[in-house]
Every structure is written in C-alpha cells, then in structure tokens.
Design a protein around this motif. Sequence first.
Motif, PDB file in Angstrom:
ATOM      1  N   SER A 150      -7.080  13.060   0.342  1.00 47.91           N
ATOM      2  CA  SER A 150      -7.289  14.146  -0.605  1.00 47.91           C
ATOM      3  C   SER A 150      -6.546  13.890  -1.916  1.00 47.91           C
ATOM      4  O   SER A 150      -5.325  14.080  -1.985  1.00 47.91           O
ATOM      5  CB  SER A 150      -6.805  15.469   0.007  1.00 47.91           C
ATOM      6  OG  SER A 150      -6.940  16.511  -0.924  1.00 47.91           O
ATOM      7  N   PRO A 151      -7.247  13.469  -2.966  1.00 45.09           N
ATOM      8  CA  PRO A 151      -6.579  13.157  -4.232  1.00 45.09           C
ATOM      9  C   PRO A 151      -5.765  14.321  -4.803  1.00 45.09           C
ATOM     10  O   PRO A 151      -4.759  14.100  -5.472  1.00 45.09           O
ATOM     11  CB  PRO A 151      -7.739  12.803  -5.168  1.00 45.09           C
ATOM     12  CG  PRO A 151      -8.825  12.355  -4.260  1.00 45.09           C
ATOM     13  CD  PRO A 151      -8.676  13.179  -3.011  1.00 45.09           C
ATOM     14  N   ILE A 174      -8.018  -0.110  -4.909  1.00 46.36           N
ATOM     15  CA  ILE A 174      -8.777  -1.327  -5.273  1.00 46.36           C
ATOM     16  C   ILE A 174      -8.377  -2.502  -4.379  1.00 46.36           C
ATOM     17  O   ILE A 174      -9.239  -3.289  -3.966  1.00 46.36           O
ATOM     18  CB  ILE A 174      -8.560  -1.678  -6.767  1.00 46.36           C
ATOM     19  CG1 ILE A 174      -8.976  -0.506  -7.601  1.00 46.36           C
ATOM     20  CG2 ILE A 174      -9.194  -3.006  -7.140  1.00 46.36           C
ATOM     21  CD1 ILE A 174     -10.189  -0.591  -8.410  1.00 46.36           C
ATOM     22  N   ALA A 175      -7.090  -2.613  -4.058  1.00 37.32           N
ATOM     23  CA  ALA A 175      -6.643  -3.692  -3.169  1.00 37.32           C
ATOM     24  C   ALA A 175      -7.267  -3.541  -1.787  1.00 37.32           C
ATOM     25  O   ALA A 175      -7.727  -4.528  -1.200  1.00 37.32           O
ATOM     26  CB  ALA A 175      -5.118  -3.706  -3.068  1.00 37.32           C
ATOM     27  N   ALA A 176      -7.319  -2.305  -1.258  1.00 46.88           N
ATOM     28  CA  ALA A 176      -7.931  -2.073   0.058  1.00 46.88           C
ATOM     29  C   ALA A 176      -9.405  -2.439   0.031  1.00 46.88           C
ATOM     30  O   ALA A 176      -9.920  -3.084   0.953  1.00 46.88           O
ATOM     31  CB  ALA A 176      -7.748  -0.607   0.474  1.00 46.88           C
ATOM     32  N   MET A 230      -4.519   3.985  -7.616  1.00 49.21           N
ATOM     33  CA  MET A 230      -5.694   3.176  -7.957  1.00 49.21           C
ATOM     34  C   MET A 230      -5.495   1.721  -7.537  1.00 49.21           C
ATOM     35  O   MET A 230      -6.427   1.087  -7.008  1.00 49.21           O
ATOM     36  CB  MET A 230      -5.991   3.276  -9.449  1.00 49.21           C
ATOM     37  CG  MET A 230      -7.342   2.716  -9.798  1.00 49.21           C
ATOM     38  SD  MET A 230      -8.618   3.438  -8.783  1.00 49.21           S
ATOM     39  CE  MET A 230      -9.385   4.498  -9.922  1.00 49.21           C
ATOM     40  N   THR A 231      -4.298   1.195  -7.726  1.00 50.37           N
ATOM     41  CA  THR A 231      -4.011  -0.182  -7.322  1.00 50.37           C
ATOM     42  C   THR A 231      -4.183  -0.349  -5.817  1.00 50.37           C
ATOM     43  O   THR A 231      -4.808  -1.302  -5.352  1.00 50.37           O
ATOM     44  CB  THR A 231      -2.589  -0.593  -7.750  1.00 50.37           C
ATOM     45  OG1 THR A 231      -2.488  -0.494  -9.166  1.00 50.37           O
ATOM     46  CG2 THR A 231      -2.264  -2.007  -7.319  1.00 50.37           C
ATOM     47  N   ASP A 237       0.841  -1.196   0.000  1.00 51.76           N
ATOM     48  CA  ASP A 237       0.000   0.000   0.000  1.00 51.76           C
ATOM     49  C   ASP A 237       0.877   1.247   0.000  1.00 51.76           C
ATOM     50  O   ASP A 237       1.909   1.290   0.673  1.00 51.76           O
ATOM     51  CB  ASP A 237      -0.903   0.001   1.230  1.00 51.76           C
ATOM     52  CG  ASP A 237      -2.076   0.950   1.104  1.00 51.76           C
ATOM     53  OD1 ASP A 237      -1.900   2.045   0.531  1.00 51.76           O
ATOM     54  OD2 ASP A 237      -3.158   0.606   1.581  1.00 51.76           O
ATOM     55  N   ILE A 238       0.474   2.265  -0.729  1.00 46.35           N
ATOM     56  CA  ILE A 238       1.289   3.478  -0.818  1.00 46.35           C
ATOM     57  C   ILE A 238       1.060   4.429   0.354  1.00 46.35           C
ATOM     58  O   ILE A 238       1.852   5.333   0.575  1.00 46.35           O
ATOM     59  CB  ILE A 238       1.062   4.220  -2.158  1.00 46.35           C
ATOM     60  CG1 ILE A 238      -0.409   4.570  -2.328  1.00 46.35           C
ATOM     61  CG2 ILE A 238       1.597   3.408  -3.302  1.00 46.35           C
ATOM     62  CD1 ILE A 238      -0.688   5.419  -3.532  1.00 46.35           C
TER      63      ILE A 238
END
Length: 133
Positions: free
Chosen positions: A61-62, A77-79, A73-74, A54-55
Amino acid sequence: MGSKRRNQTSNIYDTIVLTSDSRDMVESRLNYTSTHPNATHPDFPFRFLINENDIMQGHGSPKRYQSQADDIMTSTIAAMKMQMLAETVVSNKCSNFHMVLGRFHRSGCGMAQEPYSETLQSIDNLQLSMRCN
C-alpha cells in the motif's frame, strides 16, 4: 510448478530469485540455506538470489510507505528487473504488483525465450498454494 512445465524444465534450475515486500518471507530463505547454522532444510538444492538492499515495506500500500520515494522506486525497479531475468515466475495473484510483473513476463519483456508464469493461487502443489486474504 505445473506438471506440464515440470517435464520441460526438470533438473535445469539451480537458482530462485526471491523478491518480496515481507521481511519474514525473505528471511525464511535461511531455513533452506546450507551455510546457515539454524537451517531446517540444509539439503535444499537451490540457491537464492535476493536484493540485499530492498526496503521491504511489509505491504503493498503506497499510502502507508514509510521510506523515501526514491528508495521505494529503486527497490521496486530492482525487484522487477530481477524477476525479468527468470525463465519461470511464480507470483501472488493477490498482489497488483505481481499481476503487472506476470503480464510483463508473459509478454516477452524478460530474458526468457519461452517465459512461463503461474500464480500461487493456481499452482498444482497444494503445499505451495495460497489464498488471498
């Protein structure tokens, strides 16, 4: 967890799926991991499932994201996928992402036949509850 749910699920959980954009939150799990040398609660009866890749942007806040869009996004979606595997989801009502996650979970998009979710703001255990900033 609410007392109504506790009666149905006592002694069946052994894993906590932990997802957070906060590195401190994810790393604090080590206090509850019996194999960690500095664990403050080594007898904690649960294991943690986390996304090691995870980053963890540290905020929701995008506009302030520092990573590449694909990485963000990865991780997102993984979360979401990890949380949809759980029977019970405890989320943060202050987070728009958690509110979407809770709606998906309650709507039956996860693996649980009888999904249950509640928020940290409505949980009946005052030691676990929190308020939005």
